[in-house]
Write an enzyme that holds these catalytic residues in place. Structure first.
Site, PDB file in Angstrom:
ATOM      1  N   GLY A  50      29.790 -14.374  39.036  1.00 33.86           N
ATOM      2  CA  GLY A  50      31.237 -14.397  39.250  1.00 33.86           C
ATOM      3  C   GLY A  50      31.896 -15.379  38.319  1.00 33.86           C
ATOM      4  O   GLY A  50      31.219 -16.245  37.753  1.00 33.86           O
ATOM      5  N   CYS A  77      22.932 -15.846  38.513  1.00 35.81           N
ATOM      6  CA  CYS A  77      23.949 -16.645  37.828  1.00 35.81           C
ATOM      7  C   CYS A  77      24.761 -17.467  38.831  1.00 35.81           C
ATOM      8  O   CYS A  77      24.224 -18.373  39.455  1.00 35.81           O
ATOM      9  CB  CYS A  77      24.821 -15.727  36.967  1.00 35.81           C
ATOM     10  SG  CYS A  77      25.789 -16.629  35.776  1.00 35.81           S
ATOM     11  N   TYR A  78      26.023 -17.096  39.084  1.00 34.66           N
ATOM     12  CA  TYR A  78      26.811 -17.822  40.087  1.00 34.66           C
ATOM     13  C   TYR A  78      26.100 -17.777  41.451  1.00 34.66           C
ATOM     14  O   TYR A  78      26.049 -18.767  42.178  1.00 34.66           O
ATOM     15  CB  TYR A  78      28.217 -17.204  40.195  1.00 34.66           C
ATOM     16  CG  TYR A  78      29.052 -17.790  41.304  1.00 34.66           C
ATOM     17  CD1 TYR A  78      29.764 -18.967  41.110  1.00 34.66           C
ATOM     18  CD2 TYR A  78      29.104 -17.180  42.556  1.00 34.66           C
ATOM     19  CE1 TYR A  78      30.511 -19.529  42.142  1.00 34.66           C
ATOM     20  CE2 TYR A  78      29.842 -17.723  43.588  1.00 34.66           C
ATOM     21  CZ  TYR A  78      30.553 -18.895  43.374  1.00 34.66           C
ATOM     22  OH  TYR A  78      31.284 -19.443  44.390  1.00 34.66           O
ATOM     23  N   HIS A 164      20.867 -12.807  33.734  1.00 39.86           N
ATOM     24  CA  HIS A 164      21.308 -11.534  34.315  1.00 39.86           C
ATOM     25  C   HIS A 164      20.253 -10.439  34.107  1.00 39.86           C
ATOM     26  O   HIS A 164      20.208  -9.834  33.042  1.00 39.86           O
ATOM     27  CB  HIS A 164      22.614 -11.088  33.646  1.00 39.86           C
ATOM     28  CG  HIS A 164      23.778 -11.939  33.985  1.00 39.86           C
ATOM     29  ND1 HIS A 164      24.557 -11.715  35.091  1.00 39.86           N
ATOM     30  CD2 HIS A 164      24.296 -13.019  33.377  1.00 39.86           C
ATOM     31  CE1 HIS A 164      25.508 -12.620  35.156  1.00 39.86           C
ATOM     32  NE2 HIS A 164      25.381 -13.428  34.120  1.00 39.86           N
ATOM     33  N   GLU A 166      20.382  -7.588  35.352  1.00 43.32           N
ATOM     34  CA  GLU A 166      21.045  -6.279  35.449  1.00 43.32           C
ATOM     35  C   GLU A 166      21.560  -5.766  34.104  1.00 43.32           C
ATOM     36  O   GLU A 166      21.879  -4.588  33.991  1.00 43.32           O
ATOM     37  CB  GLU A 166      22.196  -6.340  36.472  1.00 43.32           C
ATOM     38  CG  GLU A 166      23.427  -7.146  36.053  1.00 43.32           C
ATOM     39  CD  GLU A 166      23.309  -8.652  36.320  1.00 43.32           C
ATOM     40  OE1 GLU A 166      22.182  -9.150  36.393  1.00 43.32           O
ATOM     41  OE2 GLU A 166      24.350  -9.311  36.425  1.00 43.32           O
ATOM     42  N   SER A 217      42.178  15.899  34.247  1.00 38.65           N
ATOM     43  CA  SER A 217      42.486  15.755  32.819  1.00 38.65           C
ATOM     44  C   SER A 217      41.615  16.699  32.007  1.00 38.65           C
ATOM     45  O   SER A 217      41.964  17.091  30.905  1.00 38.65           O
ATOM     46  CB  SER A 217      42.234  14.323  32.377  1.00 38.65           C
ATOM     47  OG  SER A 217      40.845  14.055  32.439  1.00 38.65           O
ATOM     48  N   GLY A 218      40.442  17.051  32.569  1.00 35.76           N
ATOM     49  CA  GLY A 218      39.507  17.902  31.829  1.00 35.76           C
ATOM     50  C   GLY A 218      38.364  17.085  31.245  1.00 35.76           C
ATOM     51  O   GLY A 218      37.471  17.622  30.609  1.00 35.76           O
ATOM     52  N   GLY A 219      38.404  15.768  31.447  1.00 33.20           N
ATOM     53  CA  GLY A 219      37.281  14.928  31.040  1.00 33.20           C
ATOM     54  C   GLY A 219      36.155  15.089  32.048  1.00 33.20           C
ATOM     55  O   GLY A 219      36.328  15.779  33.069  1.00 33.20           O
ATOM     56  N   VAL A 220      35.020  14.444  31.778  1.00 31.56           N
ATOM     57  CA  VAL A 220      33.861  14.658  32.640  1.00 31.56           C
ATOM     58  C   VAL A 220      34.134  14.199  34.078  1.00 31.56           C
ATOM     59  O   VAL A 220      33.800  14.913  35.040  1.00 31.56           O
ATOM     60  CB  VAL A 220      32.579  14.019  32.058  1.00 31.56           C
ATOM     61  CG1 VAL A 220      32.766  12.559  31.733  1.00 31.56           C
ATOM     62  CG2 VAL A 220      31.420  14.149  33.030  1.00 31.56           C
ATOM     63  N   ASP A 221      34.813  13.061  34.263  1.00 33.52           N
ATOM     64  CA  ASP A 221      34.965  12.522  35.630  1.00 33.52           C
ATOM     65  C   ASP A 221      35.785  13.461  36.513  1.00 33.52           C
ATOM     66  O   ASP A 221      35.378  13.817  37.610  1.00 33.52           O
ATOM     67  CB  ASP A 221      35.654  11.143  35.608  1.00 33.52           C
ATOM     68  CG  ASP A 221      35.086  10.250  34.531  1.00 33.52           C
ATOM     69  OD1 ASP A 221      33.931  10.486  34.150  1.00 33.52           O
ATOM     70  OD2 ASP A 221      35.798   9.343  34.070  1.00 33.52           O
ATOM     71  N   SER A 222      36.959  13.855  36.017  1.00 33.98           N
ATOM     72  CA  SER A 222      37.800  14.698  36.871  1.00 33.98           C
ATOM     73  C   SER A 222      37.184  16.092  37.037  1.00 33.98           C
ATOM     74  O   SER A 222      37.332  16.713  38.087  1.00 33.98           O
ATOM     75  CB  SER A 222      39.227  14.782  36.330  1.00 33.98           C
ATOM     76  OG  SER A 222      39.242  15.261  35.019  1.00 33.98           O
ATOM     77  N   LYS A 367      29.724   5.988  34.674  1.00 35.96           N
ATOM     78  CA  LYS A 367      29.785   7.218  33.868  1.00 35.96           C
ATOM     79  C   LYS A 367      28.421   7.931  33.820  1.00 35.96           C
ATOM     80  O   LYS A 367      28.350   9.157  33.956  1.00 35.96           O
ATOM     81  CB  LYS A 367      30.248   6.844  32.458  1.00 35.96           C
ATOM     82  CG  LYS A 367      30.435   8.006  31.518  1.00 35.96           C
ATOM     83  CD  LYS A 367      31.678   8.804  31.790  1.00 35.96           C
ATOM     84  CE  LYS A 367      32.889   8.152  31.177  1.00 35.96           C
ATOM     85  NZ  LYS A 367      34.153   8.807  31.560  1.00 35.96           N
TER      86      LYS A 367
END
Ligand code: XMP
Length: 597
Positions: A50, A77-78, A164, A166, A217-222, A367
């Site tokens: 953080g 870390c934190y 980290h 991750e 929008s037509g992108g992968v997510d939507s 993503k």
């Protein structure tokens, strides 16, 4: 059964959950104030990093009884500093500053470090350091600058790591997380099928018979969200709304309509709102202001479409393909900083979210996970692997200016930059405009430095890192691809107009076609083309190619472009009327974000 990740506001907090899920254990994000009752079924706790210091009076509050739960704990870390301090150790503020790669010397390859080499490359980003361990703790590993880099209490199964695991740059970070999942004895049964089942239940609960009007929008997510909602709720309860906002790629609306029709979607409504969107950002220069106005305009256009279609707004919830990255970078978790306001996180939408009126089936995913889900649901490969394109589109790629250069504190920085570049026989000039960056979990809005001269990729990459690490006025570095010699340029007044957007659309379309021709669409994850109001004659402008490679978009590497590609695209762009110079962005993320605004 799951692992709980307590989010102390680090930019990578959610990445930890993503990595644990990649190990097929279920991980969920919780507030550090979560009660033990809410942790039913949890087999282990991870405390994230953080931006705060354990010495800040404003450090995020946490539930102290978590440390008495008997569950295995991993502090990062934190989180490492917090647990050491809470259990009776000491943390020294600002003692050592370590950013980037470090060599970890492992004294005892036990517990979470089991199976690691004597020396490992890890990624550090800290200023405070644990200087005294709590009773019962031992040191497992150290770096040159940080003695207590990995510590543990064998009896209580509590681990603290200053680095980290991750992030990908910690070479065996996944092995460390895998060891932790193993010692928590957490079942490895989490798959995308589970995610779908879980979302189906949640969606049914949240919508309780209502319908979803989804922005597509037509992108992968939507597209993935659209397919998922259609499958779970049924076509009659879902309507997609594609808005042409005028900031889209060349022929975008036609392409989206065709791709979705080919994928079997018939419930899509298309609206051309380009005039309203353009009017909403007239005369605006500030990037955040652009983003806020565009985000709000999406909602106004949706409301108008609901009215035109005579749909009851109480019956139709707003649907969005929001990913976790959109939320975290918009400062949308309790302790995180705003890097940029994503179009799906403006105030009006936050208000609807608080009222439970927004449906976001991908909001916990990155993503790479959304793509995996798309493939699983049978979305065509070329739709799943399209390059991402931001909601505000070309509007945040066409930089605007009132023509007055911003030179605050730049003169002295210019001198320092020159000295660094001269060591590599390169020239450099700090540019009179600014772009957004992300450094140390916070937002920056600073200058790009333009570098020119003969150099290989490695020298440029090193210089880019040196300039951004040592000169706070610089958060991004670009390299001149052509013409040579460089034209003397100044800042020209420029706003968002159809003409500038058309010029950028043409440049973007040439760049994308060239990437495709050279077979680089997968190697380069995304390559925004950016229009800069830098001009030698007050008419022509400059463009920047911003090639990056990444899988989660939280961090990204600037991607080197092959010579043949550069020569071809540079020639094509310089032949376009209105473009007089072409640059390549050679900044990693951090310190530069992918988009300039
Ligand atoms: P940044 O610029 O934050 O970009 O490093 C990370 C990824 O997010 C995309 N991006 C957006 N996507 N709405 C979106 O849907 C937005 O407002 C937005 N802003 C950035 C960006 O294109 C990149 O893929």
């Amino acid at each position: 059964m799951s692992i709980a990740v307590l989010d102390f506001g680090g930019q990578y907090a959610h990445l930890i959950a993503n990595r644990i899920r990649r190990l097929h254990a279920y991980a969920r994000i919780c507030s550090p104030q979560v009660s033990l009752d809410e942790l039913q079924g949890v087999r282990g706790l991870i405390l994230s990093g953080g931006p705060a210091s354990v010495h800040d009076p404003g450090q995020p509050p946490y539930n102290p009884t978590l440390f008495d739960s008997g569950l295995p704990i991993l502090g990062l870390c934190y989180g490492h500093q917090l647990l050491c301090r809470h259990l009776g150790g000491e943390v020294t503020p600002g003692h050592t500053r370590e950013f980037g790669a470090a060599r970890l010397q492992i004294g005892k390859a036990l517990g979470v470090l089991q199976g690691l080499e004597y020396e490992e490359r890890v990624w550090m980003s800290h200023q405070d350091t644990v200087s005294r361990l709590p009773a019962g703790f031992e040191v497992l590993a150290s770096t040159g600058d940080c003695h207590m880099a990995a510590v543990y209490d064998p009896n209580r199964r509590i681990y603290g790591l200053q680095f980290h695991p991750e992030v990908r740059h910690t070479v065996h970070g996944m092995r460390i997380l895998d060891n932790f999942v193993e010692l928590c004895d957490c079942p490895r049964d989490w798959t995308m099928d589970h995610y779908l089942e879980q979302q189906a239940e949640e969606l049914k609960k949240q919508t309780s018979g209502r319908k979803v009007f989804l922005l597509v929008s037509g992108g992968v997510d939507s597209s993935v969200a659209f397919l998922m909602l259609n499958r779970i709720l049924g076509e009659e309860r879902v309507l997609g709304l594609h808005i042409d906002n005028g900031f889209m790629r060349h022929n975008e609306t036609d392409t989206v309509r065709r791709l979705l029709a080919e994928s079997g979607f018939s419930n899509l409504h298309v609206v051309d709102a380009s005039t309203e969107f353009l009017a909403s950002v007239e005369g605006v220069v500030d990037p955040e202001e652009k983003r806020r106005r565009i985000g709000a305009q999406f909602l106004h256009t949706r409301d108008r479409a609901l009215a035109d279609l005579q749909l009851d707004p109480e019956e139709w919830l707003l649907g969005q393909g929001t990913l976790y990255t959109d939320t975290i970078e918009s400062g949308g978790t309790a302790h995180a900083a705003v890097i940029k306001t994503h179009h799906n996180r403006v105030d009006l939408i936050e208000k609807l979210l608080a009222e439970g009126k927004v449906v976001e089936p991908l909001a916990q995913l990155y993503k790479d996970e959304a793509r995996e889900l798309g493939e699983k649901l049978g979305l065509p490969h070329h739709l799943v692997w399209r390059h991402p394109f931001p909601g505000p589109g070309l509007a945040v790629r066409a930089l605007c200016s009132d023509g007055r250069p911003n030179w605050e504190g730049v003169e002295e920085a210019q001198e320092r930059a020159r000295k660094l570049a001269a060591r590599r026989e390169l020239a450099v000039e700090i540019l009179p405009l600014r772009s957004v960056g992300v450094q140390g979990d916070g937002r920056t809005y600073a200058h790009p430095a333009l570098v020119w001269g003969a150099a290989g990729w490695e020298a440029l990459e090193e210089l880019s890192t040196e300039l951004t690490n040592s000169i706070p006025q610089i958060n991004r570095v670009i390299y001149l691809l052509g013409p040579s010699p460089r034209p003397g340029q100044g800042l020209k007044p420029a706003h968002l107009t159809r003409q500038r957007l058309d010029l950028l659309r043409q440049a973007d379309s040439l760049a994308m076609a060239a990437l495709e021709r050279h077979g680089l669409m997968q190697e380069v994850t995304q390559m925004p083309t950016v229009l800069l109001p830098l001009s030698s004659d007050g008419v022509q402008e400059s463009v920047v190619l911003r090639p990056i490679s990444t899988d989660d978009f939280m961090t990204a590497r600037s991607s080197p472009l092959p010579r043949a590609f550069v020569d071809e695209i540079c020639g094509q762009l310089l032949a376009v009327k209105g473009i007089e110079a072409v640059f390549c962005d050679i900044t990693h993320k951090p310190p530069g974000t992918v988009e300039w605004e």
